[in-house]
Scaffold this motif. Structure first.
Motif, mmCIF file in Angstrom:
data_model
loop_
_atom_site.group_PDB
_atom_site.id
_atom_site.type_symbol
_atom_site.label_atom_id
_atom_site.label_comp_id
_atom_site.label_asym_id
_atom_site.label_seq_id
_atom_site.Cartn_x
_atom_site.Cartn_y
_atom_site.Cartn_z
ATOM 1 N N LEU A 74 0.804 -1.311 -0.020
ATOM 2 C CA LEU A 74 -0.008 -0.076 0.052
ATOM 3 C C LEU A 74 0.677 1.317 0.206
ATOM 4 O O LEU A 74 0.685 2.208 -1.053
ATOM 5 N N PHE A 75 1.738 1.603 0.832
ATOM 6 C CA PHE A 75 2.503 2.892 1.022
ATOM 7 C C PHE A 75 3.168 3.115 -0.083
ATOM 8 O O PHE A 75 3.564 4.163 -0.542
ATOM 9 N N ILE A 76 3.927 2.173 -0.588
ATOM 10 C CA ILE A 76 4.731 2.071 -1.850
ATOM 11 C C ILE A 76 3.805 2.785 -2.901
ATOM 12 O O ILE A 76 4.592 3.501 -3.881
ATOM 13 N N LYS A 77 2.733 2.584 -3.216
ATOM 14 C CA LYS A 77 1.807 3.107 -4.194
ATOM 15 C C LYS A 77 1.310 4.562 -3.953
ATOM 16 O O LYS A 77 0.712 5.086 -4.880
ATOM 17 N N LEU A 78 1.549 4.921 -2.694
ATOM 18 C CA LEU A 78 0.919 6.285 -2.519
ATOM 19 C C LEU A 78 2.016 7.302 -2.986
ATOM 20 O O LEU A 78 3.070 7.462 -3.209
ATOM 21 N N THR A 86 8.941 1.579 9.861
ATOM 22 C CA THR A 86 8.175 1.791 8.777
ATOM 23 C C THR A 86 8.871 2.769 7.722
ATOM 24 O O THR A 86 8.684 2.554 6.606
ATOM 25 N N GLY A 87 9.431 3.716 8.303
ATOM 26 C CA GLY A 87 9.779 4.570 7.448
ATOM 27 C C GLY A 87 11.125 4.246 6.554
ATOM 28 O O GLY A 87 11.257 4.543 5.264
ATOM 29 N N TYR A 88 12.143 3.492 7.444
ATOM 30 C CA TYR A 88 13.086 2.969 6.646
ATOM 31 C C TYR A 88 12.775 1.857 5.650
ATOM 32 O O TYR A 88 13.230 1.762 4.547
ATOM 33 N N GLN A 89 11.871 1.109 6.158
ATOM 34 C CA GLN A 89 11.389 0.112 5.010
ATOM 35 C C GLN A 89 10.500 0.671 3.910
ATOM 36 O O GLN A 89 10.946 -0.122 2.638
ATOM 37 N N LEU A 90 10.047 1.633 4.049
ATOM 38 C CA LEU A 90 9.214 2.213 2.884
ATOM 39 C C LEU A 90 10.380 2.879 2.024
ATOM 40 O O LEU A 90 10.492 2.721 0.698
ATOM 41 N N PHE A 91 11.386 3.567 2.785
ATOM 42 C CA PHE A 91 12.379 4.132 1.964
ATOM 43 C C PHE A 91 13.125 2.957 1.123
ATOM 44 O O PHE A 91 13.643 3.211 -0.438
#
Length: 222
Positions: free
Chosen positions: A105-109, A130-135
């Motif tokens: 989800l977050f990757i698509k935002l 979560t921030g590091y994993q999203l990066f």
């Protein structure tokens, strides 16, 4: 909606794996309800339903491991705004849910980089993770932060020390590694920063050592 939710829970129960759920509980992941389903099974269930924000929100509110995971497949990314993303991120109970949120989800935002930049500087452990994993996910797709975001990411890692939770430290280090592979100019910039940090500095010494090794490896091969 109620009928759909009952149907989903029935499918969870039918696929329940008690050994997996017990093992996870012993490792500290004490969900109120954990059916022990694998990701492929949850993904197969998700494919049976049309993405729907209302349904996903109902599932997310459930204190059930599989419901939260399923919600990340069913919430339409184009309907999630920054406030809702923030709410979900703050409600993440364990790192595995953070991983699934980032992956599905977050990757698509469209504002993913902005949120990742905010979360890595949070004082909340789960938000930093979560921030590091999203990066990490973003940079795997060659979606890098701008210079200001880059410096914010580097600064957040510099502020870590050996007391940082290992999962966060590993995620942060992976971010720096991916950022150094962006190009030689970025790699040299990061290496120059870390080269002047001694092992006795406040920052986690294991990260310093790894960055130095990566720097020498990158430049030796060029």
């Amino acid at each position: 909606m109620e009928e759909t939710l009952r149907e989903i829970k029935k499918r969870f129960r039918m696929a329940m794996n008690g050994i997996v759920s017990t093992s996870m509980r012993e490792k500290g992941m004490d969900y109120r309800i954990n059916f022990g389903l694998t990701l492929p099974l949850i993904r197969n269930i998700a494919e049976s339903y049309t993405p729907n924000a209302e349904l996903a929100q109902y599932l997310w509110k459930e204190q059930i491991r599989e419901s939260k995971m399923l919600a990340t497949w069913l919430y339409p990314a184009n309907e999630m705004n920054p406030d809702k993303a923030q709410q979900w991120a703050e409600e993440i109970p364990y790192p595995e849910i953070a991983d699934i949120c980032c992956m599905n989800l977050f990757i698509k935002l469209p504002f993913a980089i902005q949120k990742a930049s905010e979360w890595v500087t949070s004082d909340k452990d789960i938000l930093r993770y979560t921030g590091y994993q999203l990066f990490n996910r973003l940079m795997m797709q060659n979606r890098y932060p701008d210079k200001a975001g880059e410096e914010k990411l580097i600064s957040s890692v510099l502020n870590q020390d050996d007391r940082e939770i290992s999962s966060i430290r590993i995620a942060a280090l992976n971010c720096i590694k991916r950022l150094m592979h962006r190009d030689l100019q970025t790699a040299k910039h990061i290496a120059d920063i870390f080269r002047h940090i001694s092992a006795c500095a406040i920052m986690c010494s294991s990260i310093v050592i790894t960055i130095r090794r990566l720097y020498h490896s990158l430049f030796r091969n060029k």
